[in-house]
Scaffold this motif. Structure first.
Motif, PDB file in Angstrom:
ATOM      1  N   VAL A 239       0.854  -1.196   0.000  1.00  0.00           N
ATOM      2  CA  VAL A 239       0.000   0.000   0.000  1.00  0.00           C
ATOM      3  C   VAL A 239       0.886   1.242   0.000  1.00  0.00           C
ATOM      4  O   VAL A 239       0.625   2.225  -0.724  1.00  0.00           O
ATOM      5  CB  VAL A 239      -0.970  -0.014   1.195  1.00  0.00           C
ATOM      6  N   GLU A 240       1.937   1.235   0.799  1.00  0.00           N
ATOM      7  CA  GLU A 240       2.845   2.392   0.841  1.00  0.00           C
ATOM      8  C   GLU A 240       3.523   2.602  -0.518  1.00  0.00           C
ATOM      9  O   GLU A 240       3.664   3.737  -0.987  1.00  0.00           O
ATOM     10  CB  GLU A 240       3.899   2.192   1.927  1.00  0.00           C
ATOM     11  N   ILE A 241       3.941   1.501  -1.148  1.00  0.00           N
ATOM     12  CA  ILE A 241       4.569   1.605  -2.473  1.00  0.00           C
ATOM     13  C   ILE A 241       3.554   2.143  -3.484  1.00  0.00           C
ATOM     14  O   ILE A 241       3.868   3.034  -4.287  1.00  0.00           O
ATOM     15  CB  ILE A 241       5.119   0.238  -2.930  1.00  0.00           C
ATOM     16  N   THR A 242       2.330   1.630  -3.436  1.00  0.00           N
ATOM     17  CA  THR A 242       1.288   2.084  -4.336  1.00  0.00           C
ATOM     18  C   THR A 242       1.003   3.568  -4.116  1.00  0.00           C
ATOM     19  O   THR A 242       0.860   4.342  -5.062  1.00  0.00           O
ATOM     20  CB  THR A 242       0.007   1.237  -4.137  1.00  0.00           C
ATOM     21  N   ASP A 243       0.925   4.006  -2.877  1.00  0.00           N
ATOM     22  CA  ASP A 243       0.681   5.420  -2.548  1.00  0.00           C
ATOM     23  C   ASP A 243       1.834   6.283  -3.041  1.00  0.00           C
ATOM     24  O   ASP A 243       1.625   7.395  -3.604  1.00  0.00           O
ATOM     25  CB  ASP A 243       0.496   5.623  -1.044  1.00  0.00           C
ATOM     26  N   SER A 244       3.044   5.803  -2.884  1.00  0.00           N
ATOM     27  CA  SER A 244       4.210   6.558  -3.357  1.00  0.00           C
ATOM     28  C   SER A 244       4.189   6.694  -4.860  1.00  0.00           C
ATOM     29  O   SER A 244       4.507   7.775  -5.410  1.00  0.00           O
ATOM     30  CB  SER A 244       5.502   5.850  -2.942  1.00  0.00           C
ATOM     31  N   LEU A 245       3.831   5.626  -5.517  1.00  0.00           N
ATOM     32  CA  LEU A 245       3.781   5.667  -6.971  1.00  0.00           C
ATOM     33  C   LEU A 245       2.663   6.609  -7.445  1.00  0.00           C
ATOM     34  O   LEU A 245       2.810   7.316  -8.453  1.00  0.00           O
ATOM     35  CB  LEU A 245       3.572   4.285  -7.570  1.00  0.00           C
ATOM     36  N   ASP A 246       1.550   6.599  -6.732  1.00  0.00           N
ATOM     37  CA  ASP A 246       0.455   7.499  -7.091  1.00  0.00           C
ATOM     38  C   ASP A 246       0.868   8.961  -6.911  1.00  0.00           C
ATOM     39  O   ASP A 246       0.476   9.815  -7.710  1.00  0.00           O
ATOM     40  CB  ASP A 246      -0.786   7.215  -6.218  1.00  0.00           C
ATOM     41  N   ARG A 247       1.629   9.225  -5.898  1.00  0.00           N
ATOM     42  CA  ARG A 247       2.059  10.596  -5.666  1.00  0.00           C
ATOM     43  C   ARG A 247       3.044  11.002  -6.724  1.00  0.00           C
ATOM     44  O   ARG A 247       3.159  12.010  -7.292  1.00  0.00           O
ATOM     45  CB  ARG A 247       2.730  10.746  -4.322  1.00  0.00           C
TER      46      ARG A 247
END
Length: 185
Positions: A177-185
């Protein structure tokens, strides 16, 4: 419930005692007929001898299967007045041979004597059954306790597995989830 050798031996001993009692009942019927008619032929003589022998064989089997307590009780039965009275009447049957004299006993006398002995055998049987029931109840209690322990351990292991799975899932999902959030940002 149990694989106890003692329980199996007691059950086999009970069956031996019951078979002996059955042979005693048949001996009672044959002997009553012999004493009532006052005659004994070769067939009846052999039959009554066979029934006597069977009883003793079953008693020997019983003795081989049970402990000293029950062996002593069987011996007390065999030494009892009832058994001694039957043995005296048996001596008349045996000594009569084929067509010999059957004096001293009537069919009713023989029936009464053997019935008293069979009743004593039934009393011993009832004691053994009662002992077996108590033993089986104790074994059942032990098994129930062991089953409850196994069930409790199984539930505990299941709960631990679920807890570990939740921790593992969250430890894998959170970084994703953190990786996905980072990628989204």
């Amino acid at each position: 419930i149990s694989n106890s050798d003692e329980t199996a031996a007691s059950m086999s001993a009970l069956l031996s005692l019951m078979r002996s009692k059955e042979s005693a009942g048949l001996e009672r019927a044959v002997g009553s007929n012999i004493f009532a008619t006052g005659q004994i032929n070769a067939d009846l003589h052999q039959r009554v001898m066979s029934l006597m022998t069977r009883q003793m064989a079953y008693f020997d089997e019983f003795t081989a299967l049970v402990g000293q307590k029950w062996d002593a009780q069987l011996q007390a039965l065999l030494d009892s007045q009832e058994s001694q009275d039957v043995n005296r009447a048996r001596e008349v049957l045996v000594s009569a041979g084929y067509g010999g004299s059957l004096s001293g006993y009537t069919g009713n006398d023989w029936f009464d004597l053997t019935t008293k002995r069979i009743d004593a055998m039934m009393a011993l049987e009832e004691q053994l059954v009662s002992d077996l029931k108590a033993s089986a109840t104790a074994r059942k209690q032990e098994v129930m306790i062991h089953a409850a322990i196994v069930i409790a351990v199984a539930i505990l292991v299941t709960l631990l597995s679920i807890g570990i799975s939740i921790v593992m899932i969250s430890s894998v999902v959170k970084p994703i989830v953190e990786i996905t959030d980072s990628l989204d940002r």
